[in-house]
Design a protein around this motif. Structure first.
Motif: not given
Length: 502
Positions: A55, A58, A135, A348, A386, A389-390, A392, A406-408
């Motif tokens: 967390a 992110n 956050k 970021r 988008e 956050y989350n 890298s 994006s990490k996902t």
């Protein structure tokens, strides 16, 4: 060979622990050639994989709030500024020199009798923080003056003995947690008003007895904060530079172990303690002491390589310095929304979080400038979430701004355009051996499709591929915007052209 006094002083400065600490944040880090035996080194494993640290990575954007008795004077007294007599607004108790008021320490130490913030509303603070895109929060439980914003049973110098009386820390923790914002508690170890806080290494029996009481007192307060506010995610430590604290490495090592035993997911920065050789932030072998690098205060890493894979965040003031309330900011540059966006996305792009500080006044009000920042930044983070956050680091550089990925979904790449080209062509550069290359692009905030085409510019022995993303000429943007680049498999081979024979 004889050396003059200045040369000797310069040599000593270069060898001092302070200069070594500074080098950790300003230059290339050099690890010792030979491993040193360290008994009181790091406690947690590097790059933790538990949910709390996932967390943390992110979070993206955080808020710092410095609030206490120093908010009442606001860096001045009776119309006289403390700028030339105190290093920062929250350090105003140390005001010295010809401009300092007579009996200033006594005046300051009795400000608690006036502390009654009539407009303080933690729920409003938390709601506005959520609107801004925050956050996580770092909130001051007590600063160096020792005044506690919670009713500590180990001190009389607390909010309970002010006209306000109510527990401020509880209100803040509850309000922010209810908004889904994680809370970290700032805690200053050193205390200017505590007679037991011996700053140098204790030598006499009296000094040793006093400092032993201070260590027990510090431990009790930290355990009290953990007990009173079990929903906190971590501690942000300050005031850990005194030689007495540095020399108490066995005590601080065991205290950290106890804090972590109480909460195995607790997050503690690198500033809390040192090893037995006096090395702070990193042990004598260069291993991080804590869960993340806590030294990026009003500064940024030059590049991601310096970080050596460590987690980190940058904490930043809005004026050049001074974390607490400043009543008169005339002549001070106040960071703009554009400045903050730049710093946020730079952080970021190097896997860091950016934490912006706010200094409410003595009544609990944010300043006009702070409120404007919250509103403007909130609109921007909502439209570009988008890519914030989350995400890298992406191992490419751009002259237009910063990349995040994006990490996902590793095919979703984001380019923060800080520097819009005059010809409205973003030329992005990828190595020829890339397995994924740009396939399409959109403006993230509007989802508008952008023209993307390959641009082989024909350099001899060039190892790169070039892609042009066309920005619409009618795009009116007063600040940075994000381009979302969808990556696809590199199927089309580059035409084989003859390289120059040299």
């Amino acid at each position: 060979m004889k050396r003059n006094k200045i040369q000797i002083l310069l040599m000593l400065a270069m060898l001092s622990p302070l200069s070594l600490v500074k080098a950790q944040w300003t230059g290339k880090r050099e690890k010792p050639a030979k491993t040193i035996d360290v008994k009181y080194g790091t406690i947690t494993r590097p790059n933790r994989t538990d949910s709390a640290m996932v967390a943390f990575r992110n979070y993206g954007l955080g808020q710092f709030i410095h609030w206490g008795l120093y908010a009442i004077p606001g860096n001045e007294w009776n119309g006289i500024s403390a700028r030339q007599g105190a290093p920062a607004s929250e350090w105003i108790r140390t005001w010295g020199g010809p401009t300092a008021p007579k009996n200033w320490l006594n005046i300051y130490d009795n400000l608690y009798k006036q502390f009654n913030p009539k407009n303080f509303d933690a729920k409003i603070w938390a709601k506005r923080a959520k609107e801004m895109g925050v956050k996580y929060l770092v909130f001051t439980t007590k600063h160096h003056d020792g005044f506690c914003l919670w009713p500590s049973k180990y001190s009389d110098y607390t909010v309970a003995n002010s006209p306000y009386k109510k527990d401020i820390v509880k209100q803040v923790v509850d309000a922010y947690t209810e908004q889904g914002i994680d809370v970290f508690l700032y805690f200053s170890v050193t205390e200017w008003t505590n007679k037991d806080c011996v700053t140098s290494i204790p030598k006499t029996a009296d000094e040793k007895a006093r400092f032993d009481r201070f260590l027990k007192y510090t431990k009790n307060q930290l355990l009290e904060l953990q007990t009173n506010y079990p929903r906190i995610k971590g501690f942000w430590f300050d005031g850990t530079w005194d030689r007495s604290w540095v020399n108490s490495y066995e005590f601080t090592y065991n205290l950290e172990k106890e804090l972590r035993k109480n909460n195995p997911n607790l997050i503690i920065g690198s500033r809390f303690r040192n090893d037995e050789h006096g090395s702070r932030h990193f042990d004598s072998n260069g291993v991080l002491l804590g869960d993340y690098e806590q030294g990026w205060e009003r500064k940024m890493p030059a590049n991601i390589d310096i970080l050596d894979g460590n987690d980190w965040d940058c904490v930043m003031t809005i004026p050049p310095n001074g974390w607490g309330y400043v009543k008169n900011t005339d002549g001070m540059y106040l960071k703009t929304t554009d400045d903050v966006i730049d710093l946020l996305m730079r952080s970021r792009s190097m896997n860091g979080n950016f934490v912006l500080n706010f200094g409410p006044d003595g009544d609990g009000n944010m300043s006009k400038h702070e409120n404007e920042l919250i509103t403007d930044l909130g609109k921007w983070t909502k439209a570009n979430a988008e890519g914030i956050y989350n995400v890298s680091h992406f191992p490419l550089e751009s002259k237009y701004g910063y990349y995040t990925v994006s990490k996902t979904d590793s095919t979703s790449l984001f380019l923060t355009v800080m520097n819009r080209p005059v010809n409205n062509i973003l030329r992005v550069v990828f190595p020829k051996n890339s397995k994924l290359i740009p396939a399409s692009a959109i403006l993230l905030d509007s989802q508008k499709d952008l023209i993307l085409k390959k641009a082989n510019i024909g350099f001899d022995r060039d190892q790169n591929m070039y892609f042009d993303i066309i920005i619409p000429e009618d795009l009116q943007s007063k600040r940075a915007f994000l381009v979302k680049i969808k990556l696809g498999n590199a199927k089309t081979a580059e035409d084989k052209l003859m390289d120059a024979k040299i």
